[in-house]
Design a protein around this motif. Structure first.
Motif, PDB file in Angstrom:
ATOM      1  N   UNK A   1       0.837  -1.198   0.000  1.00 38.06           N
ATOM      2  CA  UNK A   1       0.000   0.000   0.000  1.00 38.06           C
ATOM      3  C   UNK A   1       0.871   1.247   0.000  1.00 38.06           C
ATOM      4  N   UNK A   2       0.289   2.355  -0.478  1.00 40.66           N
ATOM      5  CA  UNK A   2       0.950   3.641  -0.394  1.00 40.66           C
ATOM      6  C   UNK A   2       0.689   4.239   0.981  1.00 40.66           C
ATOM      7  N   UNK A   3       1.344   5.347   1.244  1.00 37.27           N
ATOM      8  CA  UNK A   3       1.139   6.049   2.511  1.00 37.27           C
ATOM      9  C   UNK A   3       0.203   7.220   2.261  1.00 37.27           C
ATOM     10  N   UNK A   4      -0.914   7.263   2.922  1.00 40.85           N
ATOM     11  CA  UNK A   4      -1.866   8.374   2.856  1.00 40.85           C
ATOM     12  C   UNK A   4      -2.244   8.704   4.292  1.00 40.85           C
ATOM     13  N   UNK A   5      -1.683   9.770   4.836  1.00 40.13           N
ATOM     14  CA  UNK A   5      -1.895   9.985   6.260  1.00 40.13           C
ATOM     15  C   UNK A   5      -1.620  11.429   6.651  1.00 40.13           C
ATOM     16  N   UNK A   6      -1.898  11.727   7.886  1.00 42.12           N
ATOM     17  CA  UNK A   6      -1.755  13.056   8.467  1.00 42.12           C
ATOM     18  C   UNK A   6      -0.285  13.478   8.551  1.00 42.12           C
ATOM     19  N   UNK A   7      -0.067  14.774   8.373  1.00 39.19           N
ATOM     20  CA  UNK A   7       1.263  15.357   8.488  1.00 39.19           C
ATOM     21  C   UNK A   7       1.377  16.092   9.815  1.00 39.19           C
ATOM     22  N   UNK A   8       2.469  15.822  10.533  1.00 41.43           N
ATOM     23  CA  UNK A   8       2.761  16.543  11.774  1.00 41.43           C
ATOM     24  C   UNK A   8       3.926  17.482  11.490  1.00 41.43           C
ATOM     25  N   UNK A   9       3.727  18.769  11.730  1.00 41.00           N
ATOM     26  CA  UNK A   9       4.702  19.810  11.392  1.00 41.00           C
ATOM     27  C   UNK A   9       5.685  20.026  12.536  1.00 41.00           C
ATOM     28  N   UNK A  10       6.991  20.111  12.186  1.00 42.57           N
ATOM     29  CA  UNK A  10       8.034  20.458  13.142  1.00 42.57           C
ATOM     30  C   UNK A  10       8.804  21.655  12.590  1.00 42.57           C
ATOM     31  N   UNK A  11       8.933  22.671  13.393  1.00 41.14           N
ATOM     32  CA  UNK A  11       9.548  23.919  12.915  1.00 41.14           C
ATOM     33  C   UNK A  11      11.004  23.729  12.531  1.00 41.14           C
ATOM     34  N   UNK A  12      11.706  22.811  13.189  1.00 41.33           N
ATOM     35  CA  UNK A  12      13.117  22.565  12.898  1.00 41.33           C
ATOM     36  C   UNK A  12      13.506  21.194  13.436  1.00 41.33           C
ATOM     37  N   UNK A  13      14.745  20.805  13.220  1.00 40.78           N
ATOM     38  CA  UNK A  13      15.195  19.484  13.634  1.00 40.78           C
ATOM     39  C   UNK A  13      15.218  19.366  15.153  1.00 40.78           C
ATOM     40  N   UNK A  14      15.474  20.463  15.843  1.00 40.86           N
ATOM     41  CA  UNK A  14      15.475  20.403  17.307  1.00 40.86           C
ATOM     42  C   UNK A  14      14.106  20.006  17.840  1.00 40.86           C
ATOM     43  N   UNK A  15      13.039  20.506  17.218  1.00 33.74           N
ATOM     44  CA  UNK A  15      11.683  20.161  17.655  1.00 33.74           C
ATOM     45  C   UNK A  15      11.413  18.678  17.446  1.00 33.74           C
ATOM     46  N   UNK A  16      11.911  18.106  16.344  1.00 32.43           N
ATOM     47  CA  UNK A  16      11.697  16.681  16.095  1.00 32.43           C
ATOM     48  C   UNK A  16      12.474  15.826  17.083  1.00 32.43           C
TER      49      UNK A  16
END
Length: 479
Positions: free
Chosen positions: A128-143
């Motif tokens: 299957x393909x990926x179809x899903x919600x996106x979670x936003x991170x302002x920068x790598x530190x946030x992730x």
């Protein structure tokens, strides 16, 4: 407390720390070096080489059939020129291929995105393909602060700022963290995929590829994708509206098994100091989106053309000049490490290394890290190339370039002929890395600087390697 003697001994190892008598080129060397500069500025050889490589071979993904053809091309080129020996030194590696990629925004509306799978990326699930919600991170530190399992089944998007264009490219390392380690935190948090802002300074809708970092020898099992800066800007604005975002991703990227890369090693054998080696070069592989003209067909062309000018002189240099076309640089400096391992017993015979791998724009500064006596010879080179608009800089902390830094880390002196970098990260690892981006006159200026440098280093009556550090314990006194 250290004695004055101990302090002086330490300072003597720092290159510029203690005054040295200037190194003066004899009139014949001076005239020959000046002639090399003049000939380089009038020569089309470097242009012909990079045109041939990018046209006849094209893109050269590390470990691919195309990179193998490039080694055949490189060997044939060396044998057609004036090198005394040309050898290909193979080494094993794992082949990663980009495969196919579909990426699009599906909410709050449908829109195609321009992305590229990053080297080392995994694929989307086979069924299957990926179809899903996106979670936003302002920068790598946030992730990096996200908790384990917090992104289960979602797509992480890591924003940031476009790379700031500078003369030295100094912003690349910090910005590159999102590309290199972002996947490790996304995967730890259970994400189905990670999308990052491209590490580039352009505002064009072209994505920048590049290699991710492995984690204890393991690579990503999820898709790792870079999107163009305009697409990243768009996602940031959408996030600011508060509208939920989702994406569709289908990727077939992944490792395909064992393969072979290799270095093409070409020597102009010296005379009375033939066992001492002056090594220059560039890397033969490239990413597969463009034709690898700027990164790094130009480096191959510059160093080969500079060495060929010296090979055509009436007499061979005192030291051996070695040009290495390194393989598989883009995927972890594999050619640099393979060369250092194969030539481990003669590392101490290498008197200087320098690599051209920052595009084809003009050289503006020369930095060095050699012995105190060696610095005086480099100063003489600086005087020779000053009319080319090249300044004498200070300590070379780069190790001479990516691949040769492996040798520099083992104590080999280095010189960096620093190129103007403000345009480099507009093209770096993109489909825009093509031959038309190279200015022939700037390319020739590079050749002139390399020719003057390696001619002087190959012939100067100077020890470029620092003396081994003395045991300070014998020079310690109590006060």
């Amino acid at each position: 407390m250290k004695s004055i003697i101990a302090i002086a001994a330490a300072l003597s190892l720092s290159g510029h720390a203690l005054a040295q008598d200037p190194y003066v080129l004899d009139p014949e060397m001076q005239a020959t070096a000046e002639g090399l500069v003049k000939d380089a500025l009038e020569s089309d050889l470097a242009w012909d080489i990079v045109e041939s490589l990018t046209t006849e071979v094209g893109p050269r993904l590390a470990g691919s059939e195309a990179e193998a053809r490039a080694r055949v091309w490189g060997q044939a080129l060396g044998e057609s020129l004036s090198f005394d020996t040309v050898t290909v030194e193979d080494f094993p590696m794992q082949l990663w291929e980009r495969g196919e990629l579909e990426i699009s925004l599906t909410a709050p509306y449908e829109q195609a995105l321009y992305g590229a799978s990053l080297g080392g990326s995994g694929r989307s699930p086979r069924l299957r393909d990926i179809d899903t919600e996106v979670v936003y991170f302002r920068n790598i530190a946030a992730l990096t602060a996200v908790e384990d399992g917090a992104l289960e089944g979602k797509i992480a998007f890591v924003d940031g700022e476009p790379l700031v264009a500078t003369q030295t490219g100094q912003g690349y390392g910090p910005a590159n963290q999102r590309r290199r380690i972002g996947w490790q935190h996304a995967e730890r948090a259970g994400a189905a995929a990670i999308v990052v802002r491209s590490v580039g300074s352009d505002s064009h809708r072209v994505p920048h590829t590049g290699m991710i970092s492995s984690r204890e020898g393991e690579w990503a099992s999820i898709p790792v994708i870079a999107v163009s800066n305009p697409d990243a800007d768009h996602l940031r604005r959408l996030h600011a509206t508060g509208a939920p975002m989702s994406m569709h991703i289908r990727s077939t990227a992944g490792f395909r098994g064992d393969t072979t890369s290799g270095n093409v090693v070409m020597d102009i054998v010296g005379t009375d100091l033939a066992d001492e080696i002056v090594l220059i070069g560039g890397h033969l592989d490239s990413w597969d989106q463009g034709t690898g003209a700027v990164d790094d067909g130009s480096g191959i062309a510059i160093t080969v053309a500079a060495a060929e000018l010296i090979a055509n002189l009436p007499e061979r240099p005192r030291r051996t000049i070695r040009v290495v076309m390194f393989g598989a640089e883009e995927v972890g400096l594999l050619g640099g490490f393979a060369y250092a391992e194969r030539h481990a017993e003669e590392v101490d015979n290498h008197v200087l290394v320098a690599e051209s791998d920052f595009g084809a724009d003009r050289i503006w500064q020369m930095l060095s890290n050699t012995s105190p006596a060696g610095e005086t010879a480099i100063d003489a080179v600086a005087t020779l190339i000053a009319p080319l608009g090249i300044l004498r800089g200070g300590l070379d902390t780069s190790g001479g370039g990516p691949d040769v830094s492996v040798l520099a880390a083992r104590g080999v002196p280095s010189v960096s002929l620093a190129q103007e970098g403000r345009q480099y990260f507009d093209l770096h690892h993109t489909p825009d890395d093509t031959l038309d981006k190279i200015d022939p006159d700037q390319l020739a200026q590079n050749v002139a600087a390399y020719a003057a440098l390696i001619y002087v280093v190959a012939n100067a009556d100077v020890e470029f390697r620092p003396e081994p550090a003395a045991d300070e314990s014998s020079e310690m006194v109590e006060e």
